[in-house]
Design an enzyme around this catalytic site. Structure first.
Site, PDB file in Angstrom:
ATOM      1  N   ASP A   1       8.569   3.349  -7.812  1.00 31.10           N
ATOM      2  CA  ASP A   1       7.308   3.039  -7.147  1.00 31.10           C
ATOM      3  C   ASP A   1       7.672   2.730  -5.695  1.00 31.10           C
ATOM      4  O   ASP A   1       8.840   2.462  -5.369  1.00 31.10           O
ATOM      5  CB  ASP A   1       6.592   1.859  -7.812  1.00 31.10           C
ATOM      6  CG  ASP A   1       5.110   1.811  -7.414  1.00 31.10           C
ATOM      7  OD1 ASP A   1       4.733   2.488  -6.429  1.00 31.10           O
ATOM      8  OD2 ASP A   1       4.329   1.114  -8.080  1.00 31.10           O
TER       9      ASP A   1
HETATM   10  C1  BGC Z   1       1.452   1.957  -6.212  1.00 30.90           C
HETATM   11  C2  BGC Z   1       1.607   3.367  -6.769  1.00 30.90           C
HETATM   12  C3  BGC Z   1       1.348   4.369  -5.682  1.00 30.90           C
HETATM   13  C4  BGC Z   1       2.312   4.125  -4.534  1.00 30.90           C
HETATM   14  C5  BGC Z   1       2.155   5.079  -3.378  1.00 30.90           C
HETATM   15  C6  BGC Z   1       2.268   1.754  -4.949  1.00 30.90           C
HETATM   16  O1  BGC Z   1       1.912   0.555  -4.344  1.00 30.90           O
HETATM   17  O2  BGC Z   1       1.830   1.020  -7.178  1.00 30.90           O
HETATM   18  O3  BGC Z   1       0.732   3.547  -7.839  1.00 30.90           O
HETATM   19  O4  BGC Z   1       1.474   5.659  -6.182  1.00 30.90           O
HETATM   20  O5  BGC Z   1       2.073   2.796  -4.033  1.00 30.90           O
HETATM   21  O6  BGC Z   1       0.969   4.856  -2.694  1.00 30.90           O
END
Ligand code: BGC
Length: 826
Positions: A246
């Protein structure tokens, strides 16, 4: 936890295609390292000399969030317009595998046309608690329903040559302190509740990429969890795709790589490359680990090679996609109450529309899934277009909760003039956001007051709810009709109007249980875990698996939803292959019914929920007609996780087969004897009374510890030790340095202050971006401007050595500048 696993279970030497093996052989160690973290916020590295191009990754689950300029992971900066489809919480109510696959296809078309190789969705974490801030982005409290639908979405997306990215693996069920919290969960709950949907998406969706979660699971960061990644994901499920962190979720890059986490996002401008190269040079990790991950990345690039590079221009049929979004919403909206058949509206009825949401809809949630829609329909506009005879519109309440008597008065006056009042209420956009959990389960007081006032002047009140989650409805007895639109996307308002006018017969059913009060939720007292841990003491008893023991605590059960017609069920036949039965449409409307198959083990040596969903079907049946339907059994129907033998097993014996219109409306029952094995509990049932026959909401720490078969870590932060790399800004409250404590108190003071003066978005932003940010996050989210050594300088300051820390930071900064970041990246 250091790992030495050496089995490469993705693309093995045998399966790495020749062209990819050849490419890998031509890469230097530094180049390989550089491919394993982002070039920037959204793209992977390119290596032009070998014709390797960047891959573009973009959110998200219900629409493409492709940012052109300023990038962020919280949906703050603008993105290229794309269709905003209904969110996952909404489409789950459709229970329609084909429809969700179709939505995936449309997402795939848009992603491809916008030059996106990897679409960061679906998000499939289980709704353990109704207050999780991201529930609007997730499907259900049930893993089977989640898995079936998410696998369909993935198939749809990938049919267009775009890779889907299922997230967040795993046990990411709260937003509070999400980057550091340690989820403590027992093996059966882990396997049966929290991993099953991922397994289905891997096996039935053949998903090409998977995103790890930020949190720890039983002490180990998800991104470094060898057991979850190498053993379960790759070895047991056979996942051969790319694992990506993530955003900012890489803790120890080397442990991550050893666990088979391939790609770190976003880029750290060479900081992570240096770590990887140094680890190979020092012998901590064999270069073959990099080869494995690079092969997987190149394989993905090959699979998504139809994607045009860097396309920011819309080249899909905007209007047609909007229509599809409307159709999906129509299939997903749930009619919760319809006393006296108040709906659909009758021709010629004079209708008042009240509620700010009617002119400015709530149609998606906040955070990384935020889509910049191509167009937005409003209920007011759609009602006018549909020819509803309007007597007027009044906003009725202030959107962000402030009391306003004059708005209320005007709404009451309008309501008096109407035959029917449509009242549009729900949660505002600041209430459902990534990075934050909801503080309670209620609707804003000013809306409830308005509802009461309207009801007393005009009882023909239809409540149209817009929010992505379950809310308490203590007022439900006072209104005749409630339609829950959830977050129904950019065309949702048109779908609502089609349902209330009877153009479409509602067919959605709830994918989550609505408790009467929040306090009835089994994890209520332990949610969210606030400091070190989140204890999942309720184990398997999530959603209806718990409420089946206490039906009196439920407002609307899992699987519930009304139609303008009615259905009867008869003639259940059970075979080795599955169940078949007849559904008859006994009403006057053509309509769709969602029939559900539940299975119950009659006597078991294990503790088990009363019953579990094992299949479902959605069928269209014309008024007065009937249809025989078949729901197959599959590998999930009778299995249970055998903790003693660490394997899935079928417990031999008598099962009850239940077919129903909801989890509490069982229409047909039958018995089935299943051959299998004896499965024994690893623990003495007498010490697990709450799980076997008691109340799983009242499990003591001792009982949970017994279930976990290990001492539980403290749920509190250790305030006696110095702060370290993985500690958060919130922990600065007990830092040795008064400067760090002051910084904490400022950050702590601001959100309530902003909330008080009505700046809720700003308050949220501080909570999302700073409050629970670990020190490591600073290095991971700033594109390499602050490296680990500099973050350590910050820690030196926080731990009480201000000048030493400053000196350290300046020295490291100069070093970093001199090193010129990573040369091979330019
Ligand atoms: C989120 C993800 C997301 C990523 C990119 C993170 O904060 O948990 O779900 O895909 O950011 O934006």
């Amino acid at each position: 936890m250091k790992q030495t696993a050496s089995t490469f279970t993705g693309l093995t030497d045998m399966t790495v295609p020749n062209d990819i093996a050849k490419l890998v052989a031509q890469l230097s160690l530094e180049e390989k390292a550089s491919l394993l973290s982002g070039k920037n916020f959204w793209e992977t590295m390119d290596i032009p000399r070998l014709g390797i191009s960047s891959l573009f990754l973009a959110d998200g689950p219900h629409g493409i969030r492709k940012q052109q300029a300023a990038a962020d992971h919280l949906g703050l900066n603008v993105s290229v317009p794309a269709t905003c489809f209904p969110t996952a919480a909404t489409i789950a109510n459709s229970w329609d595998v084909k429809l969700v696959e179709q939505m995936g296809k449309y997402l795939g078309v848009e992603a491809r046309s916008l030059g996106v190789n990897v679409l960061l969705g679906p998000g499939i974490n289980i709704k353990r608690n109704p207050l999780c801030g991201r529930n609007f982005e997730y499907y259900s409290e049930d893993p089977y329903l989640t898995g079936k639908l998410a696998a369909a979405l993935v198939r749809g997306i990938q049919s267009e040559g775009v890779a889907a990215c299922v997230k967040h693996y795993a046990v990411n069920n709260q937003e509070t302190n999400r980057m550091a919290i340690n989820a403590i969960v027992d093996e059966r709950a882990l396997r049966e509740i929290y991993l099953t949907a991922f397994e289905m998406v891997v096996k039935e969706g053949a998903v090409q990429t998977l995103m790890t979660a930020y949190n720890r699971i039983n002490g180990v960061y998800a991104n470094e969890h060898s057991y979850l990644l190498r053993q379960i994901l790759r070895e047991e499920w056979g996942f051969t795709g790319l694992v990506v962190t993530d955003w900012g979720g890489s803790n120890d890059r080397i442990d991550g790589l050893l666990a088979s986490s391939d790609l770190e996002m976003p880029g750290t401008n060479g900081e992570s490359d240096r770590e990887l190269v140094a680890a190979v040079q020092s012998g901590r990790v064999a270069e073959s680990y990099l080869d494995e991950s690079v092969s997987r990345l190149l394989y993905l690039a090959k699979n998504t090679s139809r994607i045009p590079e860097n396309n920011h221009e819309i080249s899909f049929d905007v209007r047609a996609h909007h229509e599809v979004a409307r159709h999906i919403a129509e299939e997903s909206i749930v009619l919760l109450k319809n006393q006296g058949n108040l709906l659909p509206l009758q021709k010629g009825q004079r209708v008042a529309i009240i509620g700010d949401f009617a002119r400015s809809p709530r149609y998606q949630g906040a955070g990384s899934s935020n889509v910049n829609p191509t167009q937005i329909s409003t209920l007011l506009g759609a009602a006018q277009q549909a020819g509803i005879q309007l007597v007027g519109f009044e906003p009725g309440y202030e959107r962000y909760g402030k009391r306003n008597q004059s708005l209320q008065k005007r709404a009451i006056n309008l309501a008096k003039k109407a035959d029917v009042v449509l009242l549009c209420i729900g949660l505002d956009e600041a209430s459902e956001a990534e990075g934050l959990d909801r503080p309670h389960m209620r609707l804003p007081d000013n809306q409830i007051e308005l509802l009461g006032a309207l009801q007393s002047v005009n009882p023909a009140l239809v409540v149209i709810l817009s929010c992505g989650c379950a809310v308490e409805m203590p007022w439900i007895g006072t209104v005749p009709a409630v339609l829950h639109a959830y977050l129904s996307g950019q065309a949702g308002a048109e779908a609502i109007v089609n349902i209330i006018t009877g153009k479409v017969n509602p067919s959605g059913k709830l994918a989550e249980t609505y408790p009467l009060r929040y306090e009835e939720v089994p994890s209520a007292t332990l949610f969210p875990g606030k400091e070190a841990t989140a204890e999942y003491r309720e184990s398997l008893f999530v959603g209806y698996r718990y409420f089946d023991r206490f039906p009196e605590k439920v407002l609307f059960p899992f699987g519930y939803g009304l139609s303008y017609t009615s259905f009867s069920y008869r003639d259940l036949q059970i075979s080795e292959e599955g169940v078949s039965f007849v559904i008859q449409n006994t009403g006057r409307w053509d309509g769709k019914e969602i029939a559900q198959l539940y299975v119950r083990k009659k006597a078991s040596s294990l503790f088990r929920p009363e019953k579990e969903l094992k299949g479902f079907i959605k069928v269209f049946i014309k008024a007065g007609e009937e249809q025989r339907v078949f729901i197959p059994f599959d590998e999930y129907t009778f299995r249970v996780f055998d903790v003693l033998n660490k394997t899935w097993s079928v417990e031999e014996g008598e099962y009850e087969i239940l077919v129903g219109a909801s989890s509490r409306d069982i229409r047909l029952r039958g018995n089935w004897y299943k051959k299998g094995h004896m499965v024994l509990s690893p623990c003495d049932p007498a010490s697990l009374i709450s799980y076997y026959t008691g109340d799983p909401a009242r499990v003591s720490r001792e009982e949970f510890q017994y279930l976990m078969e290990a001492p539980l870590p403290s749920d509190r932060w250790d305030r006696t030790r110095s702060l370290s790399y993985n500690d958060t800004v919130a922990q600065c409250q007990y830092a040795k340095s008064c400067f760090a404590r002051l910084v904490f108190h400022i950050i702590d003071f601001l959100p309530p202050f902003f909330r008080k003066i009505g700046m809720r978005n700003q308050a949220n932003l501080i909570m999302m971006s700073f409050y629970y940010m670990p020190f490591r996050g600073i290095t991971k989210m700033m594109g390499g401007m602050v490296n680990r050594a500099m973050a350590e300088g910050l820690l030196v300051i926080a731990n009480g050595h201000f000048f030493k820390g400053i000196k350290h930071i300046v020295k490291e900064y100069i070093k970093l500048r001199k090193a010129g970041y990573a040369k091979y990246r330019t």
